[in-house]
Write a protein that holds these residues in place. Structure first.
Motif, mmCIF file in Angstrom:
data_model
loop_
_atom_site.group_PDB
_atom_site.id
_atom_site.type_symbol
_atom_site.label_atom_id
_atom_site.label_comp_id
_atom_site.label_asym_id
_atom_site.label_seq_id
_atom_site.Cartn_x
_atom_site.Cartn_y
_atom_site.Cartn_z
ATOM 1 N N ASN A 171 110.467 8.885 0.551
ATOM 2 C CA ASN A 171 109.087 8.549 0.913
ATOM 3 C C ASN A 171 108.532 9.486 1.975
ATOM 4 O OD1 ASN A 171 108.012 6.355 -0.683
ATOM 5 N ND2 ASN A 171 109.743 5.189 0.111
ATOM 6 N N THR A 172 109.370 9.978 2.861
ATOM 7 C CA THR A 172 108.906 10.963 3.842
ATOM 8 C C THR A 172 108.486 12.248 3.132
ATOM 9 O OG1 THR A 172 110.309 10.031 5.574
ATOM 10 C CG2 THR A 172 109.565 12.306 5.877
ATOM 11 N N ILE A 173 109.298 12.695 2.180
ATOM 12 C CA ILE A 173 108.956 13.899 1.412
ATOM 13 C C ILE A 173 107.660 13.688 0.639
ATOM 14 C CG2 ILE A 173 109.671 15.378 -0.516
ATOM 15 C CD1 ILE A 173 112.596 14.912 0.484
ATOM 16 N N ILE A 174 107.533 12.550 -0.034
ATOM 17 C CA ILE A 174 106.313 12.245 -0.796
ATOM 18 C C ILE A 174 105.101 12.243 0.134
ATOM 19 C CG2 ILE A 174 105.096 10.412 -2.050
ATOM 20 C CD1 ILE A 174 107.814 9.670 -3.319
ATOM 21 N N THR A 175 105.242 11.624 1.295
ATOM 22 C CA THR A 175 104.134 11.541 2.248
ATOM 23 C C THR A 175 103.726 12.919 2.742
ATOM 24 O OG1 THR A 175 104.799 9.321 2.928
ATOM 25 C CG2 THR A 175 103.391 10.541 4.452
ATOM 26 N N VAL A 176 104.691 13.744 3.108
ATOM 27 C CA VAL A 176 104.380 15.095 3.594
ATOM 28 C C VAL A 176 103.650 15.896 2.519
ATOM 29 C CG1 VAL A 176 105.427 17.302 4.274
ATOM 30 C CG2 VAL A 176 106.208 15.172 5.327
ATOM 31 N N SER A 206 103.598 4.228 -2.202
ATOM 32 C CA SER A 206 105.037 4.301 -2.487
ATOM 33 C C SER A 206 105.846 3.614 -1.392
ATOM 34 C CB SER A 206 105.489 5.752 -2.661
ATOM 35 O OG SER A 206 105.360 6.475 -1.465
ATOM 36 N N TRP A 207 105.391 3.719 -0.137
ATOM 37 C CA TRP A 207 106.075 2.997 0.942
ATOM 38 C C TRP A 207 105.996 1.487 0.719
ATOM 39 C CZ3 TRP A 207 108.949 5.215 4.731
ATOM 40 C CH2 TRP A 207 108.770 6.572 4.976
ATOM 41 N N LEU A 208 104.818 1.012 0.297
ATOM 42 C CA LEU A 208 104.633 -0.426 0.115
ATOM 43 C C LEU A 208 105.418 -0.967 -1.074
ATOM 44 C CD1 LEU A 208 100.787 -0.726 0.780
ATOM 45 C CD2 LEU A 208 102.661 -1.390 2.294
ATOM 46 N N VAL A 209 105.294 -0.301 -2.218
ATOM 47 C CA VAL A 209 105.949 -0.801 -3.434
ATOM 48 C C VAL A 209 107.459 -0.731 -3.287
ATOM 49 C CG1 VAL A 209 106.268 -0.402 -5.900
ATOM 50 C CG2 VAL A 209 103.985 -0.261 -4.905
#
Length: 108
Positions: free
Chosen positions: A32-37, A62-65
């Protein structure tokens, strides 16, 4: 001796469940960190401010789900044994073994 094997098996099973949970939690944070960045950088390249890009629903989704899945996994590891008891698996196994024995006796 049989009780020690049973206790060892139960303890090993608990440790394996904990290990799977902590691995899942680690993967959750890394991915999720990679997706967020990536999403924030992409959105900022399209003209959004950092705040707009970071708090965009698609970035947070994605963090929530996946977070909900983590909560369910945590409940199955930590909460469920409190509700159904630590020996629930053992009782279920014994129940199914007894049912199989009963069925075998009915066919004889």
């Amino acid at each position: 001796m049989d009780i020690n094997k049973s206790n060892f098996r139960k303890a090993k099973n608990k440790v394996e469940k904990l290990k799977r949970f902590y691995t899942h939690l680690g993967v959750y944070f890394i991915i999720n960190t990679i997706i967020t960045v990536v999403k924030v950088m992409s959105n900022m390249n399209m003209g959004e401010t950092f705040e707009e890009a970071f708090f965009d629903f698609s970035t947070v989704a994605s963090w929530l789900v996946w977070g909900l899945v983590i909560v369910i996994h945590a409940f199955s590891v930590f909460g469920l044994p409190l509700i159904v008891g630590d020996d629930w698996e053992e009782r279920k196994i014994q129940q199914y073994m007894n049912e199989e024995l009963q069925q075998d006796k009915n066919y004889e």
